[in-house]
Write a protein that holds these residues in place. Structure first.
Motif, PDB file in Angstrom:
ATOM      1  N   GLY A  10      11.058   8.083  47.300  1.00 60.71           N
ATOM      2  CA  GLY A  10      11.588   7.551  45.948  1.00 60.71           C
ATOM      3  C   GLY A  10      12.452   5.820  46.340  1.00 60.71           C
ATOM      4  O   GLY A  10      13.125   5.646  45.326  1.00 60.71           O
ATOM      5  N   GLN A  11      12.403   5.523  47.393  1.00 57.62           N
ATOM      6  CA  GLN A  11      12.857   4.333  47.926  1.00 57.62           C
ATOM      7  C   GLN A  11      12.059   3.085  47.664  1.00 57.62           C
ATOM      8  O   GLN A  11      10.793   3.209  48.354  1.00 57.62           O
ATOM      9  N   ARG A 100       9.889  -1.105  36.559  1.00 56.88           N
ATOM     10  CA  ARG A 100      10.856  -0.492  37.707  1.00 56.88           C
ATOM     11  C   ARG A 100      11.033  -1.544  38.853  1.00 56.88           C
ATOM     12  O   ARG A 100      11.825  -1.707  39.432  1.00 56.88           O
ATOM     13  N   GLN A 254      26.129   7.580  40.477  1.00 59.29           N
ATOM     14  CA  GLN A 254      25.409   8.777  39.772  1.00 59.29           C
ATOM     15  C   GLN A 254      26.685   9.049  38.639  1.00 59.29           C
ATOM     16  O   GLN A 254      26.324   9.443  37.788  1.00 59.29           O
ATOM     17  N   GLN A 271      17.100   1.377  31.343  1.00 65.95           N
ATOM     18  CA  GLN A 271      17.046   1.629  32.622  1.00 65.95           C
ATOM     19  C   GLN A 271      18.128   1.572  33.490  1.00 65.95           C
ATOM     20  O   GLN A 271      19.029   0.675  33.220  1.00 65.95           O
ATOM     21  N   LYS A 272      18.342   2.624  34.381  1.00 61.97           N
ATOM     22  CA  LYS A 272      19.548   2.448  35.277  1.00 61.97           C
ATOM     23  C   LYS A 272      19.498   1.181  36.343  1.00 61.97           C
ATOM     24  O   LYS A 272      18.377   0.696  36.584  1.00 61.97           O
ATOM     25  N   ARG A 274      19.981  -0.155  39.609  1.00 65.13           N
ATOM     26  CA  ARG A 274      19.695   0.396  40.864  1.00 65.13           C
ATOM     27  C   ARG A 274      20.503  -0.332  41.891  1.00 65.13           C
ATOM     28  O   ARG A 274      20.881  -1.400  41.974  1.00 65.13           O
ATOM     29  N   ASN A 300      15.612   6.282  43.961  1.00 66.47           N
ATOM     30  CA  ASN A 300      16.146   5.337  43.042  1.00 66.47           C
ATOM     31  C   ASN A 300      17.180   4.247  43.846  1.00 66.47           C
ATOM     32  O   ASN A 300      18.140   3.965  43.078  1.00 66.47           O
ATOM     33  N   THR A 301      16.871   3.684  44.796  1.00 69.14           N
ATOM     34  CA  THR A 301      17.366   2.671  45.387  1.00 69.14           C
ATOM     35  C   THR A 301      16.301   1.733  46.137  1.00 69.14           C
ATOM     36  O   THR A 301      15.138   2.082  45.973  1.00 69.14           O
TER      37      THR A 301
END
Length: 375
Positions: A10-11, A100, A254, A271-272, A274, A300-301
Protein backbone atom coordinates in the motif's frame (compact mmCIF):
# COMPACT_ATOMS: atom_id res chain seq x y z
CA UNK A 1 11.67 -7.37 -6.51
CA UNK A 2 11.65 -5.35 -3.24
CA UNK A 3 10.49 -2.12 -4.86
CA UNK A 4 7.34 -3.82 -6.18
CA UNK A 5 6.63 -5.30 -2.77
CA UNK A 6 6.21 -1.80 -1.35
CA UNK A 7 3.26 -1.27 -3.67
CA UNK A 8 1.74 -4.55 -2.50
CA UNK A 9 1.83 -3.17 1.05
CA UNK A 10 0.00 0.00 0.00
CA UNK A 11 2.98 2.35 -0.22
CA UNK A 12 3.63 4.52 -3.27
CA UNK A 13 7.18 5.12 -4.52
CA UNK A 14 8.03 8.51 -6.02
CA UNK A 15 11.41 9.16 -7.57
CA UNK A 16 13.25 12.12 -6.07
CA UNK A 17 15.06 13.24 -9.21
CA UNK A 18 14.66 14.89 -12.57
CA UNK A 19 16.88 15.68 -15.53
CA UNK A 20 16.39 16.00 -19.26
CA UNK A 21 17.72 12.55 -20.09
CA UNK A 22 15.43 10.89 -17.54
CA UNK A 23 12.36 12.59 -18.99
CA UNK A 24 13.19 12.46 -22.71
CA UNK A 25 15.58 9.50 -22.87
CA UNK A 26 13.05 6.86 -21.88
CA UNK A 27 14.24 6.23 -18.33
CA UNK A 28 11.20 7.69 -16.59
CA UNK A 29 8.75 5.98 -18.94
CA UNK A 30 10.47 2.64 -18.36
CA UNK A 31 10.24 2.95 -14.56
CA UNK A 32 6.59 3.99 -14.83
CA UNK A 33 5.70 1.22 -17.28
CA UNK A 34 7.42 -1.38 -15.11
CA UNK A 35 5.57 -0.18 -12.03
CA UNK A 36 8.66 0.85 -10.08
CA UNK A 37 7.60 4.42 -9.46
CA UNK A 38 4.27 6.23 -9.47
CA UNK A 39 5.33 9.85 -8.96
CA UNK A 40 8.19 12.32 -9.10
CA UNK A 41 9.48 15.00 -6.75
CA UNK A 42 11.88 17.78 -7.66
CA UNK A 43 13.67 20.65 -5.97
CA UNK A 44 15.83 23.58 -7.09
CA UNK A 45 19.07 21.68 -6.47
CA UNK A 46 18.10 19.10 -9.07
CA UNK A 47 17.55 21.73 -11.73
CA UNK A 48 20.76 23.48 -10.73
CA UNK A 49 22.68 20.23 -11.24
CA UNK A 50 20.89 19.42 -14.48
CA UNK A 51 21.47 22.83 -16.02
CA UNK A 52 25.08 22.88 -14.88
CA UNK A 53 25.96 19.40 -16.14
CA UNK A 54 23.95 19.06 -19.35
CA UNK A 55 25.58 20.79 -22.31
CA UNK A 56 22.33 20.33 -24.19
CA UNK A 57 20.87 23.29 -22.34
CA UNK A 58 23.53 25.70 -23.62
CA UNK A 59 21.95 26.54 -26.97
CA UNK A 60 18.54 27.08 -25.40
CA UNK A 61 20.02 29.30 -22.68
CA UNK A 62 21.83 31.43 -25.26
CA UNK A 63 18.63 31.85 -27.27
CA UNK A 64 16.58 32.87 -24.24
CA UNK A 65 19.21 35.35 -23.07
CA UNK A 66 19.40 36.79 -26.58
CA UNK A 67 15.63 37.32 -26.44
CA UNK A 68 16.16 39.49 -23.37
CA UNK A 69 14.89 37.15 -20.67
CA UNK A 70 16.49 37.62 -17.23
CA UNK A 71 18.37 34.61 -15.77
CA UNK A 72 15.57 33.66 -13.34
CA UNK A 73 13.08 33.54 -16.21
CA UNK A 74 15.53 31.50 -18.29
CA UNK A 75 15.75 28.89 -15.51
CA UNK A 76 11.99 28.66 -15.25
CA UNK A 77 11.59 28.36 -19.01
CA UNK A 78 13.96 25.41 -18.88
CA UNK A 79 12.30 23.76 -15.88
CA UNK A 80 8.59 24.12 -16.69
CA UNK A 81 8.65 22.07 -19.93
CA UNK A 82 10.53 19.27 -18.13
CA UNK A 83 7.92 19.23 -15.36
CA UNK A 84 5.07 19.23 -17.89
CA UNK A 85 6.66 16.41 -19.90
CA UNK A 86 7.18 14.33 -16.75
CA UNK A 87 3.57 14.96 -15.74
CA UNK A 88 2.42 13.72 -19.14
CA UNK A 89 4.41 10.50 -18.73
CA UNK A 90 2.83 9.98 -15.31
CA UNK A 91 -0.69 10.92 -16.38
CA UNK A 92 -1.74 7.30 -17.05
CA UNK A 93 -0.84 6.50 -13.43
CA UNK A 94 -2.90 9.50 -12.33
CA UNK A 95 -5.89 8.19 -14.26
CA UNK A 96 -5.49 4.51 -13.36
CA UNK A 97 -5.15 5.23 -9.64
CA UNK A 98 -8.11 7.63 -9.67
CA UNK A 99 -5.87 10.63 -8.84
CA UNK A 100 -4.13 8.92 -5.94
CA UNK A 101 -0.72 8.82 -7.68
CA UNK A 102 0.94 10.03 -10.85
CA UNK A 103 2.02 13.44 -9.53
CA UNK A 104 5.04 15.62 -10.22
CA UNK A 105 6.10 18.21 -7.63
CA UNK A 106 7.45 21.67 -8.42
CA UNK A 107 8.65 24.02 -5.71
CA UNK A 108 7.73 27.66 -5.23
CA UNK A 109 10.81 29.89 -5.16
CA UNK A 110 12.26 29.97 -1.61
CA UNK A 111 12.15 33.79 -1.68
CA UNK A 112 8.41 33.53 -0.95
CA UNK A 113 8.75 31.28 2.12
CA UNK A 114 7.91 34.13 4.52
CA UNK A 115 5.38 35.84 2.25
CA UNK A 116 1.85 34.45 2.30
CA UNK A 117 0.47 36.65 -0.49
CA UNK A 118 3.60 36.10 -2.58
CA UNK A 119 3.38 32.32 -2.13
CA UNK A 120 -0.25 32.32 -3.22
CA UNK A 121 0.42 34.48 -6.28
CA UNK A 122 3.51 32.50 -7.31
CA UNK A 123 1.72 29.17 -6.87
CA UNK A 124 -1.17 30.32 -9.03
CA UNK A 125 1.30 31.44 -11.70
CA UNK A 126 3.20 28.14 -11.70
CA UNK A 127 -0.05 26.17 -11.73
CA UNK A 128 -1.12 28.05 -14.87
CA UNK A 129 2.34 27.75 -16.46
CA UNK A 130 2.58 23.96 -16.14
CA UNK A 131 -1.14 23.44 -16.73
CA UNK A 132 -1.30 19.82 -15.59
CA UNK A 133 -3.87 18.40 -13.19
CA UNK A 134 -1.28 15.99 -11.78
CA UNK A 135 1.01 18.76 -10.59
CA UNK A 136 1.77 19.29 -6.89
CA UNK A 137 3.17 22.66 -5.85
CA UNK A 138 5.68 22.38 -3.00
CA UNK A 139 5.15 24.94 -0.24
CA UNK A 140 7.23 24.91 2.96
CA UNK A 141 5.49 24.61 6.32
CA UNK A 142 6.53 28.08 7.46
CA UNK A 143 4.33 30.54 9.35
CA UNK A 144 3.57 32.24 6.06
CA UNK A 145 3.18 28.98 4.17
CA UNK A 146 0.41 27.46 6.30
CA UNK A 147 -2.33 30.05 5.51
CA UNK A 148 -1.23 30.00 1.86
CA UNK A 149 -1.85 26.24 1.79
CA UNK A 150 -5.40 26.70 3.03
CA UNK A 151 -6.15 29.32 0.39
CA UNK A 152 -4.64 27.30 -2.46
CA UNK A 153 -6.44 24.10 -1.52
CA UNK A 154 -9.65 26.17 -1.41
CA UNK A 155 -8.90 27.13 -5.02
CA UNK A 156 -8.45 23.49 -6.05
CA UNK A 157 -4.65 23.62 -6.41
CA UNK A 158 -2.72 20.52 -5.32
CA UNK A 159 -0.11 21.13 -2.60
CA UNK A 160 2.90 19.23 -1.34
CA UNK A 161 3.55 20.66 2.14
CA UNK A 162 7.30 20.37 2.52
CA UNK A 163 10.01 20.71 5.17
CA UNK A 164 8.00 19.15 8.01
CA UNK A 165 10.08 17.92 10.95
CA UNK A 166 7.72 17.80 13.94
CA UNK A 167 4.28 16.70 15.06
CA UNK A 168 3.24 20.29 15.67
CA UNK A 169 4.13 21.33 12.13
CA UNK A 170 2.44 18.26 10.70
CA UNK A 171 -0.81 18.94 12.54
CA UNK A 172 -0.84 22.51 11.24
CA UNK A 173 -0.30 21.25 7.70
CA UNK A 174 -3.07 18.67 8.01
CA UNK A 175 -5.56 21.17 9.40
CA UNK A 176 -4.62 23.71 6.73
CA UNK A 177 -5.60 21.09 4.16
CA UNK A 178 -8.90 20.35 5.91
CA UNK A 179 -9.68 24.06 6.23
CA UNK A 180 -9.03 24.51 2.52
CA UNK A 181 -11.29 21.62 1.55
CA UNK A 182 -14.10 23.00 3.69
CA UNK A 183 -13.76 26.43 2.09
CA UNK A 184 -13.72 24.86 -1.37
CA UNK A 185 -16.94 22.95 -0.68
CA UNK A 186 -18.57 25.99 0.93
CA UNK A 187 -18.07 27.87 -2.34
CA UNK A 188 -19.58 25.07 -4.41
CA UNK A 189 -16.30 23.42 -5.45
CA UNK A 190 -15.60 19.73 -5.92
CA UNK A 191 -12.90 18.39 -3.54
CA UNK A 192 -12.46 15.06 -5.34
CA UNK A 193 -9.68 16.19 -7.74
CA UNK A 194 -7.69 17.97 -5.00
CA UNK A 195 -4.61 16.20 -3.67
CA UNK A 196 -2.06 16.94 -0.98
CA UNK A 197 0.88 15.24 0.71
CA UNK A 198 2.65 16.25 3.91
CA UNK A 199 6.39 15.71 3.47
CA UNK A 200 8.22 14.55 6.60
CA UNK A 201 12.00 14.86 6.28
CA UNK A 202 13.70 11.99 8.03
CA UNK A 203 17.48 11.75 7.57
CA UNK A 204 17.91 15.50 8.05
CA UNK A 205 16.19 15.23 11.42
CA UNK A 206 18.40 12.36 12.57
CA UNK A 207 21.50 14.25 11.42
CA UNK A 208 20.50 17.29 13.47
CA UNK A 209 19.50 15.34 16.59
CA UNK A 210 22.59 13.11 16.42
CA UNK A 211 24.80 16.20 16.21
CA UNK A 212 23.06 17.72 19.22
CA UNK A 213 23.41 14.51 21.24
CA UNK A 214 27.12 14.35 20.40
CA UNK A 215 27.49 17.95 21.48
CA UNK A 216 25.78 17.27 24.80
CA UNK A 217 27.90 14.20 25.46
CA UNK A 218 31.16 15.90 24.54
CA UNK A 219 30.74 19.31 26.15
CA UNK A 220 33.13 20.21 28.93
CA UNK A 221 30.46 20.39 31.58
CA UNK A 222 28.57 17.26 30.58
CA UNK A 223 29.04 15.59 33.98
CA UNK A 224 27.10 18.39 35.64
CA UNK A 225 24.51 18.58 32.85
CA UNK A 226 23.58 14.88 32.62
CA UNK A 227 23.86 12.05 35.11
CA UNK A 228 25.05 8.58 34.11
CA UNK A 229 21.53 7.29 33.36
CA UNK A 230 20.74 10.32 31.22
CA UNK A 231 23.97 9.95 29.28
CA UNK A 232 23.05 6.36 28.50
CA UNK A 233 19.60 7.47 27.37
CA UNK A 234 21.22 10.02 25.09
CA UNK A 235 23.46 7.39 23.52
CA UNK A 236 20.44 5.17 22.85
CA UNK A 237 18.78 7.93 20.83
CA UNK A 238 21.36 7.98 18.04
CA UNK A 239 19.69 7.33 14.69
CA UNK A 240 16.27 6.60 16.17
CA UNK A 241 14.41 9.90 16.47
CA UNK A 242 13.35 10.44 12.85
CA UNK A 243 11.80 6.99 12.48
CA UNK A 244 10.02 7.31 15.83
CA UNK A 245 8.77 10.75 14.81
CA UNK A 246 7.35 9.34 11.57
CA UNK A 247 5.60 6.46 13.34
CA UNK A 248 3.90 8.83 15.78
CA UNK A 249 2.92 11.11 12.89
CA UNK A 250 1.03 8.20 11.36
CA UNK A 251 -1.01 7.86 14.54
CA UNK A 252 -1.77 11.58 14.43
CA UNK A 253 -2.79 11.30 10.79
CA UNK A 254 -5.23 8.50 11.56
CA UNK A 255 -6.78 10.60 14.33
CA UNK A 256 -7.06 13.76 12.20
CA UNK A 257 -8.49 11.97 9.17
CA UNK A 258 -11.27 10.20 11.02
CA UNK A 259 -14.37 11.26 12.91
CA UNK A 260 -17.25 13.59 11.99
CA UNK A 261 -15.19 16.38 10.44
CA UNK A 262 -13.38 14.11 8.04
CA UNK A 263 -16.44 11.97 7.35
CA UNK A 264 -18.30 15.06 6.13
CA UNK A 265 -15.48 15.81 3.68
CA UNK A 266 -15.08 12.20 2.57
CA UNK A 267 -18.78 12.08 1.76
CA UNK A 268 -18.14 14.90 -0.70
CA UNK A 269 -15.38 12.86 -2.36
CA UNK A 270 -12.33 14.37 -0.64
CA UNK A 271 -9.16 12.28 -0.48
CA UNK A 272 -6.91 12.07 2.54
CA UNK A 273 -3.69 14.01 2.68
CA UNK A 274 -1.02 11.33 2.73
CA UNK A 275 2.25 11.36 4.63
CA UNK A 276 5.31 11.41 2.40
CA UNK A 277 8.77 10.39 3.58
CA UNK A 278 11.36 12.78 2.18
CA UNK A 279 15.14 12.95 2.66
CA UNK A 280 15.33 9.15 2.79
CA UNK A 281 18.96 8.91 1.75
CA UNK A 282 21.27 8.42 4.73
CA UNK A 283 23.42 11.28 6.00
CA UNK A 284 25.50 9.06 8.30
CA UNK A 285 27.51 6.37 6.44
CA UNK A 286 27.47 4.24 9.58
CA UNK A 287 23.74 3.60 9.01
CA UNK A 288 22.33 1.00 6.61
CA UNK A 289 21.92 2.73 3.26
CA UNK A 290 18.23 1.81 2.86
CA UNK A 291 17.17 2.07 6.52
CA UNK A 292 14.71 4.94 6.01
CA UNK A 293 12.95 3.01 3.27
CA UNK A 294 12.88 -0.28 5.19
CA UNK A 295 11.71 1.17 8.51
CA UNK A 296 8.88 3.34 7.17
CA UNK A 297 6.83 0.92 5.08
CA UNK A 298 3.11 1.21 5.54
CA UNK A 299 -0.20 1.68 3.72
CA UNK A 300 -1.48 5.04 2.50
CA UNK A 301 1.97 6.61 2.56
CA UNK A 302 4.48 7.75 -0.05
CA UNK A 303 8.21 7.16 0.09
CA UNK A 304 10.51 9.26 -2.05
CA UNK A 305 13.73 7.72 -3.22
CA UNK A 306 16.82 9.03 -4.95
CA UNK A 307 18.31 7.13 -7.90
CA UNK A 308 21.22 5.89 -5.76
CA UNK A 309 18.94 4.68 -2.97
CA UNK A 310 16.64 3.09 -5.54
CA UNK A 311 19.54 1.02 -6.89
CA UNK A 312 20.53 0.01 -3.36
CA UNK A 313 16.98 -0.98 -2.46
CA UNK A 314 16.64 -3.04 -5.63
CA UNK A 315 19.78 -4.92 -4.66
CA UNK A 316 19.30 -5.59 -0.95
CA UNK A 317 16.16 -3.93 0.36
CA UNK A 318 14.10 -5.95 2.84
CA UNK A 319 10.36 -5.42 2.95
CA UNK A 320 8.03 -5.77 5.91
CA UNK A 321 5.09 -3.65 7.20
CA UNK A 322 7.43 -1.79 9.54
CA UNK A 323 5.57 1.49 10.02
CA UNK A 324 3.09 0.05 12.49
CA UNK A 325 5.71 -1.68 14.61
CA UNK A 326 6.61 -0.48 18.11
CA UNK A 327 4.54 2.71 17.96
CA UNK A 328 4.26 2.81 21.76
CA UNK A 329 8.05 2.59 22.01
CA UNK A 330 8.33 5.41 19.48
CA UNK A 331 6.05 7.58 21.59
CA UNK A 332 8.17 6.83 24.66
CA UNK A 333 11.34 7.70 22.76
CA UNK A 334 9.98 11.13 21.83
CA UNK A 335 9.00 11.67 25.46
CA UNK A 336 12.57 10.82 26.44
CA UNK A 337 13.76 13.78 24.35
CA UNK A 338 11.70 16.09 26.53
CA UNK A 339 13.02 14.44 29.69
CA UNK A 340 16.54 15.15 28.46
CA UNK A 341 15.68 18.81 27.79
CA UNK A 342 15.84 18.43 24.00
CA UNK A 343 13.04 20.26 22.20
CA UNK A 344 12.05 18.61 18.94
CA UNK A 345 9.93 21.63 18.08
CA UNK A 346 12.94 23.94 18.38
CA UNK A 347 15.04 21.61 16.24
CA UNK A 348 12.22 21.38 13.70
CA UNK A 349 11.89 25.14 13.49
CA UNK A 350 15.62 25.52 12.81
CA UNK A 351 15.57 22.75 10.22
CA UNK A 352 12.62 24.27 8.37
CA UNK A 353 14.38 27.63 8.24
CA UNK A 354 17.63 25.94 7.28
CA UNK A 355 15.88 23.97 4.56
CA UNK A 356 14.49 27.16 3.06
CA UNK A 357 18.02 28.63 3.02
CA UNK A 358 19.41 25.49 1.40
CA UNK A 359 16.77 25.57 -1.31
CA UNK A 360 17.38 29.27 -1.78
CA UNK A 361 21.09 28.68 -2.36
CA UNK A 362 20.31 25.89 -4.81
CA UNK A 363 17.74 28.07 -6.56
CA UNK A 364 20.27 30.86 -7.02
CA UNK A 365 23.06 28.59 -8.29
CA UNK A 366 21.87 28.22 -11.92
CA UNK A 367 20.72 31.85 -11.96
CA UNK A 368 24.17 33.00 -10.91
CA UNK A 369 25.78 30.76 -13.53
CA UNK A 370 23.60 32.24 -16.26
CA UNK A 371 24.42 35.76 -15.08
CA UNK A 372 28.07 35.14 -15.97
CA UNK A 373 29.13 35.82 -19.56
CA UNK A 374 27.56 32.84 -21.34
CA UNK A 375 29.54 31.33 -24.24
Amino acid sequence: MPIHQLKALGQSVWLDHIDRDLVHGGGLKKMVDEGEISGLTTNPAMFANAIGSDAGYAEEIRALLHQGHPPATVCEKLAVPEIAAAADLLHPVYENTHRRDGYVSLQVAPAFADDTAGTIAETRRLWRAVERKNLLIKIPATEAGIPAITQLIAEGINVNVTLIFSQALYERAAHAYLDGLEQLIAHGGNPAPVASVASFFVSRLDAAVDALISSHLNQCGWIKTYNALERELLRNLFGKVAIANAKVACERQQAIFSGPRWDALATQGAQKQRLLWASTGIKNPAYRDVRYIEELIGPNTVTTISPATLVAFREHGKVRPSLGEDVARATTLLSTLKTLRISLDDIASRLTSGGVKQFSAAYEKPINAIQQPFP
